[in-house]
Scaffold this motif. Structure first.
Motif, PDB file in Angstrom:
ATOM      1  N   GLY A 284      -1.367   8.813   3.232  1.00  0.00           N
ATOM      2  CA  GLY A 284      -2.945   8.952   2.519  1.00  0.00           C
ATOM      3  C   GLY A 284      -3.134   8.306   1.158  1.00  0.00           C
ATOM      4  N   TRP A 285      -1.883   7.750   0.794  1.00  0.00           N
ATOM      5  CA  TRP A 285      -1.623   7.107  -0.645  1.00  0.00           C
ATOM      6  C   TRP A 285      -0.883   5.943  -0.484  1.00  0.00           C
ATOM      7  N   SER A 286      -0.921   4.937  -1.329  1.00  0.00           N
ATOM      8  CA  SER A 286       0.054   3.842  -1.449  1.00  0.00           C
ATOM      9  C   SER A 286       0.218   3.195  -2.756  1.00  0.00           C
ATOM     10  N   HIS A 287       1.309   2.628  -2.933  1.00  0.00           N
ATOM     11  CA  HIS A 287       1.407   1.709  -4.191  1.00  0.00           C
ATOM     12  C   HIS A 287       2.161   0.481  -3.734  1.00  0.00           C
ATOM     13  N   GLY A 288       1.049  -0.600  -3.577  1.00  0.00           N
ATOM     14  CA  GLY A 288       1.441  -1.622  -3.044  1.00  0.00           C
ATOM     15  C   GLY A 288       2.297  -1.600  -1.675  1.00  0.00           C
ATOM     16  N   ASP A 289       3.387  -2.182  -1.716  1.00  0.00           N
ATOM     17  CA  ASP A 289       4.300  -2.152  -0.430  1.00  0.00           C
ATOM     18  C   ASP A 289       5.392  -1.131  -0.629  1.00  0.00           C
ATOM     19  N   ALA A 290       5.281  -0.267  -1.667  1.00  0.00           N
ATOM     20  CA  ALA A 290       6.375   0.492  -1.760  1.00  0.00           C
ATOM     21  C   ALA A 290       6.494   1.730  -0.877  1.00  0.00           C
ATOM     22  N   GLU A 291       7.563   1.906   0.156  1.00  0.00           N
ATOM     23  CA  GLU A 291       7.753   2.907   1.152  1.00  0.00           C
ATOM     24  C   GLU A 291       8.814   3.996   0.577  1.00  0.00           C
ATOM     25  N   LEU A 292       9.830   3.648  -0.331  1.00  0.00           N
ATOM     26  CA  LEU A 292      10.772   4.690  -0.714  1.00  0.00           C
ATOM     27  C   LEU A 292      10.428   4.570  -2.325  1.00  0.00           C
ATOM     28  N   PHE A 293      10.274   5.665  -2.941  1.00  0.00           N
ATOM     29  CA  PHE A 293      10.208   5.601  -4.286  1.00  0.00           C
ATOM     30  C   PHE A 293      10.501   7.207  -4.883  1.00  0.00           C
ATOM     31  N   SER A 294      10.958   7.236  -6.077  1.00  0.00           N
ATOM     32  CA  SER A 294      11.367   8.617  -6.707  1.00  0.00           C
ATOM     33  C   SER A 294      10.277   9.405  -7.005  1.00  0.00           C
ATOM     34  N   ARG A 295      10.522  10.768  -7.288  1.00  0.00           N
ATOM     35  CA  ARG A 295       9.342  11.665  -7.944  1.00  0.00           C
ATOM     36  C   ARG A 295       8.998  11.026  -9.087  1.00  0.00           C
ATOM     37  N   GLU A 296       9.926  10.484 -10.012  1.00  0.00           N
ATOM     38  CA  GLU A 296       9.367   9.779 -11.192  1.00  0.00           C
ATOM     39  C   GLU A 296       8.427   8.712 -11.031  1.00  0.00           C
ATOM     40  N   GLN A 297       8.704   7.883 -10.231  1.00  0.00           N
ATOM     41  CA  GLN A 297       7.790   6.640  -9.784  1.00  0.00           C
ATOM     42  C   GLN A 297       6.601   7.368  -9.372  1.00  0.00           C
ATOM     43  N   LEU A 298       6.535   8.251  -8.444  1.00  0.00           N
ATOM     44  CA  LEU A 298       5.226   8.698  -7.888  1.00  0.00           C
ATOM     45  C   LEU A 298       4.303   9.168  -9.183  1.00  0.00           C
ATOM     46  N   VAL A 299       5.017  10.101 -10.028  1.00  0.00           N
ATOM     47  CA  VAL A 299       4.283  10.274 -11.197  1.00  0.00           C
ATOM     48  C   VAL A 299       3.599   9.247 -12.096  1.00  0.00           C
ATOM     49  N   ALA A 300       4.392   8.253 -12.140  1.00  0.00           N
ATOM     50  CA  ALA A 300       3.988   7.046 -12.922  1.00  0.00           C
ATOM     51  C   ALA A 300       3.003   6.194 -12.404  1.00  0.00           C
ATOM     52  N   TRP A 301       2.860   6.391 -10.996  1.00  0.00           N
ATOM     53  CA  TRP A 301       2.003   5.433 -10.299  1.00  0.00           C
ATOM     54  C   TRP A 301       0.521   6.219  -9.831  1.00  0.00           C
ATOM     55  N   PHE A 302       0.617   7.466  -9.673  1.00  0.00           N
ATOM     56  CA  PHE A 302      -0.373   8.224  -8.980  1.00  0.00           C
ATOM     57  C   PHE A 302      -1.537   8.489 -10.238  1.00  0.00           C
ATOM     58  N   ASP A 303      -2.552   7.753 -10.209  1.00  0.00           N
ATOM     59  CA  ASP A 303      -3.599   7.570 -10.904  1.00  0.00           C
ATOM     60  C   ASP A 303      -4.990   8.056 -10.404  1.00  0.00           C
ATOM     61  N   GLY A 304      -4.835   8.428  -9.286  1.00  0.00           N
ATOM     62  CA  GLY A 304      -6.168   8.773  -8.485  1.00  0.00           C
ATOM     63  C   GLY A 304      -6.609   7.630  -7.613  1.00  0.00           C
ATOM     64  N   GLN A 305      -6.023   6.580  -7.969  1.00  0.00           N
ATOM     65  CA  GLN A 305      -6.443   5.316  -7.068  1.00  0.00           C
ATOM     66  C   GLN A 305      -5.534   5.144  -5.906  1.00  0.00           C
ATOM     67  N   HIS A 306      -6.243   4.258  -4.875  1.00  0.00           N
ATOM     68  CA  HIS A 306      -5.401   4.123  -3.721  1.00  0.00           C
ATOM     69  C   HIS A 306      -5.393   5.194  -2.608  1.00  0.00           C
ATOM     70  N   LEU A 307      -6.082   6.086  -2.919  1.00  0.00           N
ATOM     71  CA  LEU A 307      -6.259   6.970  -1.992  1.00  0.00           C
ATOM     72  C   LEU A 307      -6.722   6.537  -0.457  1.00  0.00           C
ATOM     73  N   ALA A 308      -6.477   6.971   0.659  1.00  0.00           N
ATOM     74  CA  ALA A 308      -7.028   6.314   1.592  1.00  0.00           C
ATOM     75  C   ALA A 308      -8.032   7.212   2.202  1.00  0.00           C
ATOM     76  N   ARG A 309      -9.202   6.509   2.832  1.00  0.00           N
ATOM     77  CA  ARG A 309     -10.306   7.165   3.189  1.00  0.00           C
ATOM     78  C   ARG A 309     -10.225   7.457   4.872  1.00  0.00           C
ATOM     79  N   SER A 310      -9.242   7.094   5.487  1.00  0.00           N
ATOM     80  CA  SER A 310      -8.835   7.125   6.701  1.00  0.00           C
ATOM     81  C   SER A 310      -7.759   8.292   7.055  1.00  0.00           C
ATOM     82  N   PRO A 311      -7.694   8.867   7.975  1.00  0.00           N
ATOM     83  CA  PRO A 311      -6.920  10.005   8.153  1.00  0.00           C
ATOM     84  C   PRO A 311      -5.646   9.240   8.531  1.00  0.00           C
ATOM     85  N   ALA A 312      -4.474  10.245   7.776  1.00  0.00           N
ATOM     86  CA  ALA A 312      -2.859   9.588   8.175  1.00  0.00           C
ATOM     87  C   ALA A 312      -2.392  10.099   9.532  1.00  0.00           C
TER      88      ALA A 312
END
Length: 474
Positions: A284-312
């Protein structure tokens, strides 16, 4: 409602923390951490009949395992009942709420008549005070509910963080019950209802962003109207965001029939918290094509954008792939602790065995979970029983003399990888065999399976006595 970002997760302890709520908690946590805000844990336990302490304990344990650290809480709604009743009493005095004395039978008859006329079943406002309106006589012995006086016209609008602009006509909303007709206090207020308690909690706790499942979309206009009644027309409302549900592999709503749905069950089944965080975030969320990322990267990227509108869609194979990646990244010492716990569940006490970290290093590349790792390593601590087909295929008359010779050599050699490899090589040369012929037979007898990592590395981590004993049947 607050200049500081404040999010919350508010599970009900009527069951264990499931994957959908865990994902919502993750989104709320990451959003607060990204903006340097606070994350609040609230337990919505007003359903007293179904709430359990076991479920509360599991919710807290699941949050701890996922390392979703909360800044405040856990708060319990049942400990705030007097606060809710205080606010309802204020609303009754202000005229934004009123007592309704309709019996269950009256309400059923009201809805049945509306259906017969082809209308949407709803409360008809017969006890709602209006200028010039004469209310029915108050019946004797009837404990009233309290209803919120919903605006009769206009629209409720909000710009949803996920779904975008949403507007609901107030004519679609009837007057919500905000306190039941049970345990009524002298001021005429019974047990407050869920939709009302949520509003007061979010208000008191200064929640700035409400991120939750889209099954709550229908509750939002009612809650916004209650908040406006409390805050006034210029009061700042939270930002709402409704994330779609998680579907099972077959496209239906994720449920127990699809496998584990409780977060802690995945812990028991050998998944790592960093893998669950990574996998849940991508549902339900993405950052470009990144499939594997650390907790620290998630926090750095998660600004409320790019949340999916369709069910996962839940994909167990994808989760296994993600977990295998993180399993390989873990230190051998860390894995040894986790595998010792898995073995302990099987009655094997291996925590103090100095071989455990080395065993994890040898087998982790073949595994997706710590359960699979324990499956491999268990053969070093309990006897194995080779399958009849493996014995028939690999432990043949042509190989048996070489097995006996290898056993005799292993009695005397130094017990290290190089010496074991030399003994195997000498035995092959003596009997004119190729490595697979001898190696498969040794694996079947010693390990109970025909496929393992390099044989010398595998045997080195057994004790000499174990290997000699298991080769005796050759």
């Amino acid at each position: 409602m607050s200049s500081t970002i404040r999010t919350r997760i508010a599970p009900s302890p009527t069951g264990f923390l499931h994957l959908g709520t865990a994902r919502t908690a993750l989104f709320c946590w990451a959003y607060a951490r990204h903006f340097g805000g606070q994350f609040v844990l609230r337990i919505e336990d007003t359903d007293v009949a179904r709430s359990t302490q076991e479920a509360v304990d599991q919710i807290v344990a699941a949050m701890r395992w996922l390392e979703l650290d909360y800044d405040e809480g856990p708060f319990f709604q049942m400990q705030r009942i007097e606060r809710y009743r205080e606010v309802i009493a204020q609303m009754l005095a202000a005229g934004t709420a009123y007592h309704c004395y309709c019996s269950t039978e009256e309400l059923d008859a009201m809805r049945e008549a509306q259906r017969a006329r082809g209308e949407k079943p709803r409360y008809d406002g017969r006890w709602r005070p209006e200028p010039g309106k004469t209310l029915p006589p108050v019946p004797q012995g009837v404990a009233p509910v309290v209803r919120f006086r919903n605006p009769s016209d206009g629209v409720v609008s909000w710009n949803d963080l996920v779904k975008g602009p949403i507007s609901i006509s107030n004519r679609e909303l009837d007057d919500l019950v905000i306190a039941r007709g049970d345990a009524v206090t002298p001021d005429g207020v019974g047990t407050p209802t869920y939709n009302f308690c949520v509003v007061v909690d979010d208000w008191d706790m200064r929640i700035s962003h409400v991120i939750r499942g889209d099954d709550h979309v229908n509750n939002t206009p009612r809650q916004i109207n209650i908040l406006r009644a409390l805050l006034g027309p210029n009061g700042a409302l939270p930002v709402y965001g409704h994330v779609p549900m998680i579907l099972g592999p077959d496209g239906d709503k994720l449920s127990k029939r699809h496998g584990a749905v409780s977060v802690t069950q995945y812990q028991d089944e050998g998944y790592l918290p960093e893998a669950m965080i990574n996998y849940l975030a991508r549902l339900g969320w993405s950052h470009g094509d990144a499939e594997l990322f650390s907790r620290e990267q998630l926090v750095a990227w998660f600004d409320g954008q790019h949340l999916a509108r369709s069910p996962a869609q839940w994909d167990p194979a994808k989760l296994g792939w993600v977990n295998a990646h993180y399993l390989k990244q873990r230190s051998d010492a860390s894995l040894a602790t986790l595998v010792a716990a898995q073995l302990a569940r099987r009655g094997i006490d291996a925590a103090a065995d100095e071989r455990l970290a080395r065993l994890c290093a040898l087998y982790k590349d073949r595994c997706a979970t710590t359960v699979e790792l324990a499956d491999w390593i268990g053969m070093y601590f309990v006897d194995v029983q080779p399958g009849e087909d493996d014995l028939r295929t690999h432990v043949t008359d042509a190989v048996r003399p070489a097995l006996v010779a290898l056993r005799d050599r292993l009695v005397e050699v130094a017990w290290d990888k190089a010496s074991i490899a030399a003994a195997i090589k000498a035995t092959l040369a003596e009997h004119g065999l190729k490595m697979p012929q001898l190696a498969h037979a040794v694996r079947v007898l010693v390990c109970g399976r025909s496929q393992t990592p390099s044989l010398d590395a595998v045997l080195e981590l057994f004790t000499r006595e174990q290997v000699l004993w298991r080769l005796r049947t050759a």
